[in-house]
Design a protein around this motif. Structure first.
Motif, PDB file in Angstrom:
ATOM      1  N   MET A 247       6.118  16.620   4.539  1.00 47.74           N
ATOM      2  CA  MET A 247       6.319  15.271   5.091  1.00 47.74           C
ATOM      3  C   MET A 247       5.111  14.383   4.773  1.00 47.74           C
ATOM      4  O   MET A 247       3.970  14.828   4.749  1.00 47.74           O
ATOM      5  N   ALA A 248       5.394  13.119   4.555  1.00 44.77           N
ATOM      6  CA  ALA A 248       4.325  12.162   4.256  1.00 44.77           C
ATOM      7  C   ALA A 248       3.500  11.890   5.502  1.00 44.77           C
ATOM      8  O   ALA A 248       3.988  11.979   6.631  1.00 44.77           O
ATOM      9  N   ASP A 249       2.223  11.571   5.303  1.00 43.78           N
ATOM     10  CA  ASP A 249       1.366  11.215   6.437  1.00 43.78           C
ATOM     11  C   ASP A 249       0.505  10.002   6.086  1.00 43.78           C
ATOM     12  O   ASP A 249       0.484   9.530   4.953  1.00 43.78           O
ATOM     13  N   VAL A 250      -0.217   9.532   7.082  1.00 46.23           N
ATOM     14  CA  VAL A 250      -1.020   8.315   6.946  1.00 46.23           C
ATOM     15  C   VAL A 250      -2.078   8.452   5.859  1.00 46.23           C
ATOM     16  O   VAL A 250      -2.298   7.524   5.061  1.00 46.23           O
ATOM     17  N   GLN A 251      -2.731   9.597   5.798  1.00 42.84           N
ATOM     18  CA  GLN A 251      -3.809   9.795   4.825  1.00 42.84           C
ATOM     19  C   GLN A 251      -3.299   9.720   3.386  1.00 42.84           C
ATOM     20  O   GLN A 251      -3.994   9.230   2.494  1.00 42.84           O
ATOM     21  N   GLN A 252      -2.081  10.192   3.158  1.00 43.04           N
ATOM     22  CA  GLN A 252      -1.501  10.107   1.820  1.00 43.04           C
ATOM     23  C   GLN A 252      -1.297   8.641   1.410  1.00 43.04           C
ATOM     24  O   GLN A 252      -1.529   8.271   0.259  1.00 43.04           O
ATOM     25  N   VAL A 253      -0.856   7.851   2.359  1.00 44.39           N
ATOM     26  CA  VAL A 253      -0.635   6.425   2.083  1.00 44.39           C
ATOM     27  C   VAL A 253      -1.960   5.740   1.758  1.00 44.39           C
ATOM     28  O   VAL A 253      -2.071   4.984   0.787  1.00 44.39           O
ATOM     29  N   ILE A 254      -2.979   6.011   2.565  1.00 47.22           N
ATOM     30  CA  ILE A 254      -4.287   5.394   2.346  1.00 47.22           C
ATOM     31  C   ILE A 254      -4.862   5.818   0.997  1.00 47.22           C
ATOM     32  O   ILE A 254      -5.409   4.986   0.255  1.00 47.22           O
ATOM     33  N   LYS A 255      -4.712   7.100   0.681  1.00 44.66           N
ATOM     34  CA  LYS A 255      -5.231   7.592  -0.608  1.00 44.66           C
ATOM     35  C   LYS A 255      -4.510   6.912  -1.773  1.00 44.66           C
ATOM     36  O   LYS A 255      -5.118   6.593  -2.806  1.00 44.66           O
ATOM     37  N   ALA A 256      -3.203   6.671  -1.617  1.00 46.76           N
ATOM     38  CA  ALA A 256      -2.426   6.027  -2.674  1.00 46.76           C
ATOM     39  C   ALA A 256      -2.892   4.600  -2.920  1.00 46.76           C
ATOM     40  O   ALA A 256      -2.754   4.070  -4.026  1.00 46.76           O
ATOM     41  N   LEU A 257      -3.470   3.974  -1.897  1.00 43.56           N
ATOM     42  CA  LEU A 257      -3.897   2.581  -2.001  1.00 43.56           C
ATOM     43  C   LEU A 257      -5.320   2.413  -2.536  1.00 43.56           C
ATOM     44  O   LEU A 257      -5.756   1.292  -2.803  1.00 43.56           O
ATOM     45  N   GLU A 258      -6.038   3.528  -2.690  1.00 41.86           N
ATOM     46  CA  GLU A 258      -7.435   3.445  -3.127  1.00 41.86           C
ATOM     47  C   GLU A 258      -7.591   2.807  -4.510  1.00 41.86           C
ATOM     48  O   GLU A 258      -8.597   2.168  -4.800  1.00 41.86           O
ATOM     49  N   SER A 259      -6.575   2.956  -5.355  1.00 42.65           N
ATOM     50  CA  SER A 259      -6.694   2.439  -6.726  1.00 42.65           C
ATOM     51  C   SER A 259      -6.322   0.955  -6.841  1.00 42.65           C
ATOM     52  O   SER A 259      -6.514   0.336  -7.887  1.00 42.65           O
ATOM     53  N   ILE A 260      -5.792   0.379  -5.768  1.00 44.47           N
ATOM     54  CA  ILE A 260      -5.402  -1.033  -5.787  1.00 44.47           C
ATOM     55  C   ILE A 260      -6.626  -1.899  -5.523  1.00 44.47           C
ATOM     56  O   ILE A 260      -7.319  -1.722  -4.514  1.00 44.47           O
ATOM     57  N   LYS A 261      -6.880  -2.847  -6.410  1.00 39.67           N
ATOM     58  CA  LYS A 261      -8.058  -3.701  -6.261  1.00 39.67           C
ATOM     59  C   LYS A 261      -7.698  -5.051  -5.640  1.00 39.67           C
ATOM     60  O   LYS A 261      -6.662  -5.645  -5.959  1.00 39.67           O
ATOM     61  N   ASP A 262      -8.564  -5.495  -4.760  1.00 40.88           N
ATOM     62  CA  ASP A 262      -8.410  -6.816  -4.159  1.00 40.88           C
ATOM     63  C   ASP A 262      -8.529  -7.869  -5.257  1.00 40.88           C
ATOM     64  O   ASP A 262      -9.513  -7.874  -6.005  1.00 40.88           O
ATOM     65  N   PRO A 263      -7.561  -8.790  -5.389  1.00 50.16           N
ATOM     66  CA  PRO A 263      -7.616  -9.784  -6.463  1.00 50.16           C
ATOM     67  C   PRO A 263      -8.857 -10.668  -6.434  1.00 50.16           C
ATOM     68  O   PRO A 263      -9.297 -11.149  -7.484  1.00 50.16           O
ATOM     69  N   TYR A 264      -9.435 -10.871  -5.247  1.00 48.57           N
ATOM     70  CA  TYR A 264     -10.612 -11.741  -5.163  1.00 48.57           C
ATOM     71  C   TYR A 264     -11.901 -11.000  -5.498  1.00 48.57           C
ATOM     72  O   TYR A 264     -12.675 -11.437  -6.345  1.00 48.57           O
ATOM     73  N   SER A 265     -12.128  -9.856  -4.857  1.00 48.00           N
ATOM     74  CA  SER A 265     -13.409  -9.168  -5.012  1.00 48.00           C
ATOM     75  C   SER A 265     -13.425  -8.147  -6.139  1.00 48.00           C
ATOM     76  O   SER A 265     -14.501  -7.749  -6.606  1.00 48.00           O
ATOM     77  N   GLY A 266     -12.246  -7.687  -6.572  1.00 46.35           N
ATOM     78  CA  GLY A 266     -12.194  -6.660  -7.606  1.00 46.35           C
ATOM     79  C   GLY A 266     -12.503  -5.273  -7.081  1.00 46.35           C
ATOM     80  O   GLY A 266     -12.600  -4.327  -7.849  1.00 46.35           O
ATOM     81  N   ARG A 267     -12.631  -5.142  -5.758  1.00 50.01           N
ATOM     82  CA  ARG A 267     -12.928  -3.842  -5.155  1.00 50.01           C
ATOM     83  C   ARG A 267     -11.680  -3.261  -4.489  1.00 50.01           C
ATOM     84  O   ARG A 267     -10.741  -3.982  -4.178  1.00 50.01           O
ATOM     85  N   SER A 268     -11.699  -1.961  -4.237  1.00 51.09           N
ATOM     86  CA  SER A 268     -10.553  -1.289  -3.634  1.00 51.09           C
ATOM     87  C   SER A 268     -10.219  -1.908  -2.279  1.00 51.09           C
ATOM     88  O   SER A 268     -11.109  -2.165  -1.459  1.00 51.09           O
ATOM     89  N   ILE A 269      -8.938  -2.119  -2.018  1.00 47.77           N
ATOM     90  CA  ILE A 269      -8.524  -2.723  -0.751  1.00 47.77           C
ATOM     91  C   ILE A 269      -8.787  -1.800   0.436  1.00 47.77           C
ATOM     92  O   ILE A 269      -8.816  -2.258   1.584  1.00 47.77           O
ATOM     93  N   THR A 270      -8.991  -0.522   0.173  1.00 46.47           N
ATOM     94  CA  THR A 270      -9.292   0.397   1.278  1.00 46.47           C
ATOM     95  C   THR A 270     -10.777   0.363   1.627  1.00 46.47           C
ATOM     96  O   THR A 270     -11.143   0.413   2.801  1.00 46.47           O
ATOM     97  N   THR A 271     -11.637   0.236   0.623  1.00 44.40           N
ATOM     98  CA  THR A 271     -13.075   0.197   0.907  1.00 44.40           C
ATOM     99  C   THR A 271     -13.492  -1.132   1.529  1.00 44.40           C
ATOM    100  O   THR A 271     -14.517  -1.206   2.208  1.00 44.40           O
ATOM    101  N   THR A 272     -12.728  -2.187   1.300  1.00 48.81           N
ATOM    102  CA  THR A 272     -13.037  -3.494   1.889  1.00 48.81           C
ATOM    103  C   THR A 272     -12.258  -3.726   3.185  1.00 48.81           C
ATOM    104  O   THR A 272     -12.220  -4.837   3.708  1.00 48.81           O
ATOM    105  N   ASP A 273     -11.640  -2.657   3.699  1.00 49.61           N
ATOM    106  CA  ASP A 273     -10.956  -2.694   5.002  1.00 49.61           C
ATOM    107  C   ASP A 273      -9.869  -3.769   5.052  1.00 49.61           C
ATOM    108  O   ASP A 273      -9.770  -4.532   6.012  1.00 49.61           O
ATOM    109  N   GLN A 274      -9.027  -3.810   4.027  1.00 51.29           N
ATOM    110  CA  GLN A 274      -7.953  -4.791   3.985  1.00 51.29           C
ATOM    111  C   GLN A 274      -6.580  -4.183   4.274  1.00 51.29           C
ATOM    112  O   GLN A 274      -5.570  -4.879   4.224  1.00 51.29           O
ATOM    113  N   VAL A 275      -6.571  -2.888   4.573  1.00 52.11           N
ATOM    114  CA  VAL A 275      -5.331  -2.215   4.956  1.00 52.11           C
ATOM    115  C   VAL A 275      -5.443  -1.845   6.431  1.00 52.11           C
ATOM    116  O   VAL A 275      -6.356  -1.135   6.834  1.00 52.11           O
TER     117      VAL A 275
END
Length: 355
Positions: free
Chosen positions: A1-29
């Motif tokens: 079964m899917a869990d929260v951590q899997q979702v967060i890990k999947a989002l690590e590669s997505i970059k914020d269009p403004y800062s160019g940094r991961s949306i997870t490291t910049t606390d945007q999720v």
């Protein structure tokens, strides 16, 4: 079964269009929830990236579905990401991006493109200011239908607000029909005051309508603050492109990145039939942009409505017209996409206010 951590890990590669940094490291999720085969969360994005919000939302959804096979549905709620805008340059301007719109010559519709680009960014949800740096021939007030001398409160010039957009121009200060006859140092002083002493407040974009040609205003701007970049407006015919090349060379000499070229008056749209006629030719700016290794942001045709709405001081209506609105929205999208791609390739170093 899917869990929260899997979702967060999947989002690590997505970059914020403004800062160019991961949306997870910049606390945007925020508020990630997984129930059975369904996931939901809040994605926060800055209004600077407003033209890219829906595209980024769809990218995020597809990324999670691909990375977490157990999920069948992903619901993403968009919300504004609150991030302090640090003052830039010697003058402490609080704007995330400062874009100069220039041309190598007059008469190519530069002011119309600058004002419509500002409106397109505003329509998308960004916080926008428009500064008319064409001291000798200010036309922004007429195009926007605004008049009256700006107030000064506690030594701060209060810009006029038009359709939720802050505007300043020499045309609001001098009497109608009065000529501005100044030498270079006075021009420098006026531009400095417009940037330093105007109460702009926090902005995503400050669009600067430059004077035509390759005068010293560009040099003044380059000395006052780090401009994000410039947009060069030209028409398709060869004689206009010769001057556009000089504008690109000028911006490069004063270390202002050229973000793209716009071909204005690219064809005439007949109001009766809807057919386009290439009065001045077509594609000249796109071809020249490739030769100069400059992005091509798009083209805008001649329409009677653009002329009528500009003359009537209702340029905002250009963004309601079914022919012209998509063209300017595309320009705004391509400009912001260009900035996002640049940030992703080389994330800007965060700046801190020096006390």
């Amino acid at each position: 079964m899917a869990d929260v951590q899997q979702v967060i890990k999947a989002l690590e590669s997505i970059k914020d269009p403004y800062s160019g940094r991961s949306i997870t490291t910049t606390d945007q999720v925020k508020e990630v929830d997984v129930t059975g085969t369904k996931a939901s969360f809040i994605l926060e994005l800055t209004t600077h990236s407003a033209p890219l919000w829906e595209e980024t939302k769809e990218l995020v959804k597809q990324q999670v579905l691909k990375a977490v096979p157990d999920l069948t549905e992903v619901n993403v709620q968009l919300r504004e990401h609150q991030r302090k805008i640090e003052p830039i340059g010697q003058i402490g301007l609080t704007a995330r991006s400062v874009i100069a719109v220039g041309s190598g010559k007059g008469g190519v519709g530069k002011s119309t493109v600058a004002s419509c680009l500002a409106y397109a960014l505003k329509k998308s949800g960004a916080k926008v200011g428009l500064m008319d740096a064409d001291i000798y021939g200010p036309s922004i007030p007429h195009l926007l239908g605004v008049s009256g001398r700006p107030e000064v409160i506690e030594k701060r010039i209060q810009p006029k607000e038009v359709d939720g957009m802050k505007v300043i121009s020499m045309g609001l200060i001098v009497e109608p029909g009065e000529a501005v006859i100044w030498r270079g140092p006075m021009l420098h002083g006026a531009v400095t005051q417009f940037l330093r002493d105007t109460d702009w407040g926090p902005l995503d974009y400050l669009i600067i309508d430059m004077p035509p040609g390759t005068g010293d205003i560009a040099l003044t701007l380059s000395q006052l603050l780090p401009l994000t970049g410039s947009v060069v407006v030209c028409t398709p015919q060869e004689v206009a492109l010769l001057d556009a090349i000089k504008a690109v060379a000028m911006f490069r000499k004063v270390k202002i990145p050229v973000l793209g070229m716009v071909e204005n008056m690219s064809g005439f749209v007949c109001p009766d039939t809807g057919k386009e006629w290439d009065i001045f030719g077509r594609g000249g700016a796109e071809k020249k942009a490739k030769e100069l290794d400059v992005p091509f942001l798009g083209d805008v045709p001649i329409t009677i409505s653009i002329r009528e709405q500009g003359d009537a001081g209702k340029t905002s209506d250009v963004l309601q017209n079914e022919v012209t609105a998509p063209r300017f929205e595309k320009l705004a999208y391509n400009l912001v996409k260009q900035l996002a791609d640049s940030a992703a390739e080389k994330p800007p170093i965060p700046s801190l206010t020096v006390l």
